[in-house]
Scaffold this motif. Structure first.
Motif, mmCIF file in Angstrom:
data_model
loop_
_atom_site.group_PDB
_atom_site.id
_atom_site.type_symbol
_atom_site.label_atom_id
_atom_site.label_comp_id
_atom_site.label_asym_id
_atom_site.label_seq_id
_atom_site.Cartn_x
_atom_site.Cartn_y
_atom_site.Cartn_z
ATOM 1 N N PHE A 2 0.576 -1.237 0.089
ATOM 2 C CA PHE A 2 0.104 -0.067 0.127
ATOM 3 C C PHE A 2 0.874 1.187 0.010
ATOM 4 O O PHE A 2 0.393 2.296 -0.299
ATOM 5 C CB PHE A 2 -0.924 0.157 1.035
ATOM 6 N N ALA A 42 -8.169 -1.664 -7.079
ATOM 7 C CA ALA A 42 -8.790 -3.143 -6.804
ATOM 8 C C ALA A 42 -9.846 -3.505 -7.814
ATOM 9 O O ALA A 42 -10.731 -2.609 -7.899
ATOM 10 C CB ALA A 42 -9.372 -3.357 -5.391
ATOM 11 N N MET A 56 -8.749 0.518 -2.577
ATOM 12 C CA MET A 56 -8.654 -0.195 -1.056
ATOM 13 C C MET A 56 -7.540 0.378 -0.497
ATOM 14 O O MET A 56 -6.374 0.841 -1.124
ATOM 15 C CB MET A 56 -8.217 -1.730 -1.356
ATOM 16 N N ARG A 74 -5.398 -0.211 3.062
ATOM 17 C CA ARG A 74 -4.999 -1.250 4.053
ATOM 18 C C ARG A 74 -5.905 -1.866 4.832
ATOM 19 O O ARG A 74 -6.157 -3.139 4.875
ATOM 20 C CB ARG A 74 -3.657 -0.825 4.889
ATOM 21 N N TRP A 78 -8.349 -3.747 2.828
ATOM 22 C CA TRP A 78 -8.037 -5.077 2.576
ATOM 23 C C TRP A 78 -8.077 -5.928 3.383
ATOM 24 O O TRP A 78 -8.640 -7.082 3.511
ATOM 25 C CB TRP A 78 -6.440 -4.945 1.952
ATOM 26 N N ASP A 79 -7.706 -5.666 4.597
ATOM 27 C CA ASP A 79 -7.727 -6.352 5.877
ATOM 28 C C ASP A 79 -9.105 -7.057 6.088
ATOM 29 O O ASP A 79 -9.322 -8.172 6.214
ATOM 30 C CB ASP A 79 -7.436 -5.726 7.042
ATOM 31 N N THR A 107 -11.594 -7.082 3.867
ATOM 32 C CA THR A 107 -11.954 -7.829 2.859
ATOM 33 C C THR A 107 -11.326 -9.462 2.932
ATOM 34 O O THR A 107 -12.027 -10.452 2.821
ATOM 35 C CB THR A 107 -11.320 -7.437 1.340
ATOM 36 N N TYR A 127 -14.171 -1.713 -0.108
ATOM 37 C CA TYR A 127 -13.460 -0.832 -0.461
ATOM 38 C C TYR A 127 -13.184 0.461 0.327
ATOM 39 O O TYR A 127 -13.694 0.587 1.298
ATOM 40 C CB TYR A 127 -14.064 -0.363 -2.093
ATOM 41 N N LEU A 157 -8.276 -14.022 -4.534
ATOM 42 C CA LEU A 157 -7.589 -12.814 -4.464
ATOM 43 C C LEU A 157 -6.326 -12.986 -5.352
ATOM 44 O O LEU A 157 -5.578 -13.938 -4.998
ATOM 45 C CB LEU A 157 -7.209 -12.467 -3.141
ATOM 46 N N ILE A 174 -2.855 -10.563 -6.660
ATOM 47 C CA ILE A 174 -2.209 -9.490 -6.574
ATOM 48 C C ILE A 174 -1.192 -9.468 -7.771
ATOM 49 O O ILE A 174 -0.931 -10.390 -8.291
ATOM 50 C CB ILE A 174 -1.205 -9.183 -5.506
ATOM 51 N N ILE A 193 -4.936 -4.956 -7.068
ATOM 52 C CA ILE A 193 -5.490 -6.165 -6.801
ATOM 53 C C ILE A 193 -6.738 -6.709 -7.582
ATOM 54 O O ILE A 193 -7.163 -5.675 -8.064
ATOM 55 C CB ILE A 193 -6.292 -5.850 -5.174
#
Lengths: 170, 170
Positions: B49, B59, B75, B77, B80-81, B83, B91, B115, B117, B124
């Protein structure tokens, strides 16, 4: 901005523009989106680069046959113009601070088959024909790794090419 | 950051993590990407990030069955966590400056199936199961319009739902 000459449009194929698909001037069912329905007079504002961070919008390249997402990179207005005019994906490199004609070094070009923009006109989606590997790491797609729920990662696929053969040793 | 309990992982399905897929510690075939191959000790930096603009990364949500790109959003951090921990796409809304739990108002949630990356860990990609329409305009995808080479646009598809029925009148 110049419009490609008729007959020379590099990605004109499939469904043609239909006047009936556009709302009549000054009368749109999506009034709050009116600015997105451009006429020949004001088409310059598609996509809306002023909504981007530093004038940059995300552009997603998707394989036009398999639907696989190949990569995401950035476009500024100039990159967009060149993409439209040449039918070859052109991005803006944030690290090099210059236009990035995809495949210029590697030969791994992306021919644009279809261009789309999202509801807010601040993201670009391209259906492309990818020559070689999309990823500078030599994989077919930049998304060659998946993330497990425990945040461990898995490389999903073999490399197509050795990057050192394409870009030289690092 | 907490790891979801075993058995409660919302998107654990398909290929399991295989130790052999990760290079041995301190010895990776992609030395310059070494920082991306995280172990249990340092997984916090996936995705990266700090490489994002204002800590935000793009994302992309893609339908896990059809492969259609549904939307792109941002997104941080925290998003993301959430999600990862809930298995539902979360988001960060740049306009509202807060977490955006997709479908919280509309019910049009996105269950995360996979998921991914990208090579630089700064984008993402989520394979999702989309409930209802992904787009707040009532279309299946935010990319419901295509752009012709002359920059005229075409709405490609009918709406699935009337936004005023979902979000109330505007």
């Amino acid at each position: 901005m110049s419009i490609p000459e008729k007959g020379s449009d590099p990605f004109r194929q499939g469904k043609k523009h239909n006047e009936n698909d556009l709302p009549p001037k000054g009368q749109t069912p999506f009034r709050h989106l009116q600015h997105l329905f451009m006429t020949a007079d004001n088409y310059e504002t598609i996509p809306n680069f002023s909504a981007g961070i530093d004038g940059l919008l995300p552009a997603i390249a998707q394989d036009h046959v398999t639907g696989r997402v190949l990569m995401m990179a950035w476009m500024n207005r100039q990159a967009w113009d060149e993409t439209v005019q040449t039918g070859q994906a052109c991005y803006y490199s944030r690290s090099r601070k210059s236009l990035w004609r995809k495949g210029e070094t590697s030969g791994h070009r992306q021919r644009v088959v279809k261009l789309q923009i999202d509801c807010d006109a601040d993201c670009i989606l391209m259906q492309v024909e990818q020559i070689g590997s999309a990823c500078h790491e030599g994989y077919a797609s930049c998304f060659f790794r998946s993330v497990n729920p425990d945040l461990s990662i898995v490389i999903q696929e073999p490399r197509l090419v050795d990057p050192s053969q394409v870009y030289g040793p690092r």
